[in-house]
Design a protein around this motif. Structure first.
Motif, PDB file in Angstrom:
ATOM      1  N   GLN A  78       0.707   4.178  -2.849  1.00  0.00           N
ATOM      2  CA  GLN A  78       0.482   5.594  -2.557  1.00  0.00           C
ATOM      3  C   GLN A  78       1.607   6.465  -3.108  1.00  0.00           C
ATOM      4  OE1 GLN A  78      -2.198   6.859  -1.571  1.00  0.00           O
ATOM      5  NE2 GLN A  78      -3.300   5.105  -0.696  1.00  0.00           N
ATOM      6  N   ARG A 102      -2.131  10.858  14.895  1.00  0.00           N
ATOM      7  CA  ARG A 102      -1.817   9.426  14.895  1.00  0.00           C
ATOM      8  C   ARG A 102      -0.902   9.072  16.063  1.00  0.00           C
ATOM      9  NH1 ARG A 102      -2.084   6.364   9.322  1.00  0.00           N
ATOM     10  NH2 ARG A 102      -3.646   7.625   8.264  1.00  0.00           N
ATOM     11  N   GLU A 106       6.006   3.587   6.401  1.00  0.00           N
ATOM     12  CA  GLU A 106       4.794   3.052   6.996  1.00  0.00           C
ATOM     13  C   GLU A 106       4.420   3.928   8.190  1.00  0.00           C
ATOM     14  OE1 GLU A 106       7.583   1.412   6.549  1.00  0.00           O
ATOM     15  OE2 GLU A 106       7.183  -0.181   5.097  1.00  0.00           O
ATOM     16  N   SER A 107       3.143   4.096   8.434  1.00  0.00           N
ATOM     17  CA  SER A 107       2.704   4.961   9.530  1.00  0.00           C
ATOM     18  C   SER A 107       3.049   4.376  10.893  1.00  0.00           C
ATOM     19  CB  SER A 107       1.198   5.211   9.438  1.00  0.00           C
ATOM     20  OG  SER A 107       0.473   4.003   9.582  1.00  0.00           O
ATOM     21  N   GLN A 131       0.824  -1.208   0.000  1.00  0.00           N
ATOM     22  CA  GLN A 131       0.000   0.000   0.000  1.00  0.00           C
ATOM     23  C   GLN A 131       0.861   1.263   0.000  1.00  0.00           C
ATOM     24  OE1 GLN A 131      -2.536  -0.454   3.407  1.00  0.00           O
ATOM     25  NE2 GLN A 131      -3.731  -2.118   2.496  1.00  0.00           N
ATOM     26  N   CYS A 168       2.547   7.628   3.198  1.00  0.00           N
ATOM     27  CA  CYS A 168       2.423   6.358   3.912  1.00  0.00           C
ATOM     28  C   CYS A 168       1.345   5.516   3.238  1.00  0.00           C
ATOM     29  CB  CYS A 168       2.101   6.590   5.385  1.00  0.00           C
ATOM     30  SG  CYS A 168       0.384   7.048   5.701  1.00  0.00           S
ATOM     31  N   GLU A 169       0.963   4.408   3.858  1.00  0.00           N
ATOM     32  CA  GLU A 169       0.006   3.486   3.240  1.00  0.00           C
ATOM     33  C   GLU A 169      -1.380   4.091   3.070  1.00  0.00           C
ATOM     34  OE1 GLU A 169      -0.007   2.515   7.692  1.00  0.00           O
ATOM     35  OE2 GLU A 169       1.431   3.113   6.155  1.00  0.00           O
ATOM     36  N   ASP A 170      -1.669   5.174   3.796  1.00  0.00           N
ATOM     37  CA  ASP A 170      -2.985   5.813   3.704  1.00  0.00           C
ATOM     38  C   ASP A 170      -2.983   7.060   2.836  1.00  0.00           C
ATOM     39  OD1 ASP A 170      -4.176   3.920   5.434  1.00  0.00           O
ATOM     40  OD2 ASP A 170      -3.369   4.986   7.166  1.00  0.00           O
ATOM     41  N   ASP A 195      -1.867  15.484  10.859  1.00  0.00           N
ATOM     42  CA  ASP A 195      -2.245  14.065  10.793  1.00  0.00           C
ATOM     43  C   ASP A 195      -1.293  13.224  11.641  1.00  0.00           C
ATOM     44  OD1 ASP A 195      -4.308  14.589   8.968  1.00  0.00           O
ATOM     45  OD2 ASP A 195      -2.962  14.344   7.243  1.00  0.00           O
TER      46      ASP A 195
END
Length: 552
Positions: free
Chosen positions: A300, A525, A452-453, A296, A512-514, A521
């Motif tokens: 992105q 998180r 990655e987040s 993912q 990131c993946e989102d 943000d």
């Protein structure tokens, strides 16, 4: 038990303290394993004449329990970072001692206290290492709180042999930081500590796989018992993996471990005899999900190039051209993202400029991995479009950052940790790449963090996170064997620092993946990650083993 503690301690004074154990430079080097304990004097208010760790209250002005631990060490032993280094942190615990007599001014006595304890383990630095058991050689300067100190056998404390001569719960404090060298957990911690070839994402996956090994071992060696007690022990092992395996990469590792632990706990049925198998299957599923997250992130990044960067770049040049990307060292996340972007857009061409990192020369490994993949795609039956005609690679030393920054479009860095403010910890050289590329291109180069987040850390300033200074021989071995001057050791300090911080003000995008994140943000998180950590690392209602936000 939490309710009984509350009832017992309802009218008692509560005190939060740090409990700091000191170990040799190589704690497991020889048996019997040793821990340095101090004989409390008659001038302290509690537990006079008892053997104890370095201990003291966490004050309101302490930034964190760890900050309090360093302060107490300095006050009570005169030792600082030159003589000792943080080795491990233990899960916090609480207990009530209704028999303790607290002596105040004028011999005023108060009976009973509720203690909240934050355990820490420090070890002597290599320069201070004492191999002779002679504490006089350590150079300790103890204050009024102690009469003296002595090395004690770790097993004598854990077995209870000398506990009558010690402060209460010393065996618990030691048990929170000491790991049996014959255990699966010890092997897993060593794998994380010694692995300098993989990044934070891979190490996080290794940590979750280690949890699986622990469960499988318990399946083979344990009889079905109290699931609650088993889970508490499993939590503490997970805590070690999360925070003590590789502290500089603890954001990703702890996030992965906590996420896996949270999902596994939901699968536990106390009435089911096969609860260990349910936990193992849940952990297996967590490992499988991690591969999807990486895909993912790559997807992105391709969207970012298509929707955000390339339209802006074409607006500057008026036509499509090869995108010039500057990066450094080696990152599996960046490698996967680059390949995915080329696969997703057949019209995309790149010139990838890689700054070689020293002393491990990982940049050439990165370049070699890309060329091997390009070659593989020419083999019969291979999948994936050809990329060798659309990807050109320039490899140069990290000292060439100014040269390689000329007319660059993107500077891509990975992340081993992202602070709540958006500061990024990445391989040394990242800050120079971000700053110099902006200067050389008059600000047109965009600095992009691909990560990655899970690498977003819990709240706390970047400066609060540990710095990893590695074996200097990795660096000095490349110098050959010069004959150093007699004053070399006195005048020269050699450092081998792997990671450095890039402040958020120098980063334009976080992918990131989102999708693409803002610093707001990231802050949100970070808070949610803390809440999850606090939920997962809780052994009893109202009693967590994780530190509070801003106090890490």
């Amino acid at each position: 038990m939490a309710q009984s503690l509350a009832a017992a301690g309802q009218k008692l004074e509560r005190r939060t303290v740090v409990s700091v154990l000191l170990f040799p430079h190589q704690p497991y080097a020889s048996k019997p394993y040793r821990v340095l304990l101090f004989r409390r004097s008659d001038k302290v208010s509690t537990y006079r004449r008892k053997l104890a760790p370095i201990a003291g209250s966490v004050e309101t002005y302490d930034k964190s329990p760890l900050h309090a631990a360093w302060r107490e060490l300095k006050e009570e032993t005169s030792f600082g970072p030159q003589q000792i280094e943080l080795w491990r942190r233990g899960a916090g615990f609480e207990f009530t001692d209704q028999k303790v007599v607290v002596v105040g001014e004028g011999d005023h006595q108060v009976k009973g206290r509720v203690w909240k304890v934050w355990p820490f383990a420090f070890r002597l630095t290599k320069e201070t290492a004492d191999y002779s058991n002679d504490v006089d050689k350590l150079g300790l300067k103890m204050n009024f709180e102690h009469l003296g100190c002595q090395w004690q056998n770790v097993d004598d404390v854990l077995s209870g042999k000398i506990l009558d001569d010690c402060v209460p719960r010393l065996e618990v404090t030691l048990g929170q930081v000491w790991v049996d060298p014959d255990s699966i957990l010890y092997q897993a911690l060593e794998e994380l500590r010694l692995d300098h070839s993989h990044g934070a994402r891979e190490l996080a996956t290794m940590a979750v796989k280690s949890l699986i090994k622990i469960v499988e071992h318990d399946q083979q060696t344990q009889r079905p018992g109290d699931v609650t007690e088993w889970w508490k022990g499993f939590q503490r092992q997970a805590f070690h993996l999360a925070f003590n395996g590789r502290p500089s990469m603890a954001a990703a590792i702890s996030n992965a471990v906590a996420t896996a632990l949270k999902e596994a706990k939901n699968q536990i049925d106390p009435s089911a005899p096969n609860y260990l198998e349910n936990v193992r299957q849940s952990l297996d599923a967590s490992v499988a999900k991690r591969g999807e997250i990486s895909r993912q992130v790559s997807h992105q990044f391709s969207r970012f190039l298509r929707d955000t960067f390339r339209p802006a770049a074409q607006g500057r040049t008026g036509e499509k051209e090869r995108i010039k990307i500057l990066t450094l060292s080696s990152s599996s996340t960046i490698k996967t993202a680059i390949l995915h972007a080329l696969d997703a857009d057949g019209s995309l061409s790149m010139e990838l400029r890689i700054l070689e990192s020293r002393p491990l020369n990982e940049g050439v490994s990165f370049a070699n991995a890309l060329t091997e993949e390009a070659q593989r795609r020419h083999e019969p039956g291979a999948t994936g479009p050809f990329i060798d005609d659309r990807l050109r690679i320039v490899l140069a030393s990290d000292a060439s950052v100014g040269v390689l920054s000329k007319d660059v479009d993107l500077v891509i860095i990975g992340a081993d940790r992202i602070s709540e403010a958006g500061d990024v910890s990445n391989k040394t050289g990242s800050l120079a790449a971000a700053l110099i590329s902006k200067a050389v291109t008059n600000g047109t180069a965009a600095v992009v963090c691909i990560s990655e987040s899970e690498k977003i850390a819990v709240p706390g300033a970047a400066a609060d996170h540990p710095e990893e200074d590695n074996d200097k021989t990795e660096l000095t071995s490349s110098w050959g064997k010069p004959q150093p001057a007699a004053l070399w050791d006195e005048m020269i300090t050699v450092r081998n620092v792997y990671f450095e911080w890039v402040p958020a003000q120098h980063i334009d995008y976080y992918v990131c993946e989102d999708g693409t994140l803002s610093t707001q943000d990231i802050r949100q998180r970070s808070k949610r990650i803390y809440e999850m950590m606090n939920e997962v690392f809780t052994v009893e209602q109202g009693l967590n083993i994780f530190e509070t936000p801003g106090r890490l």
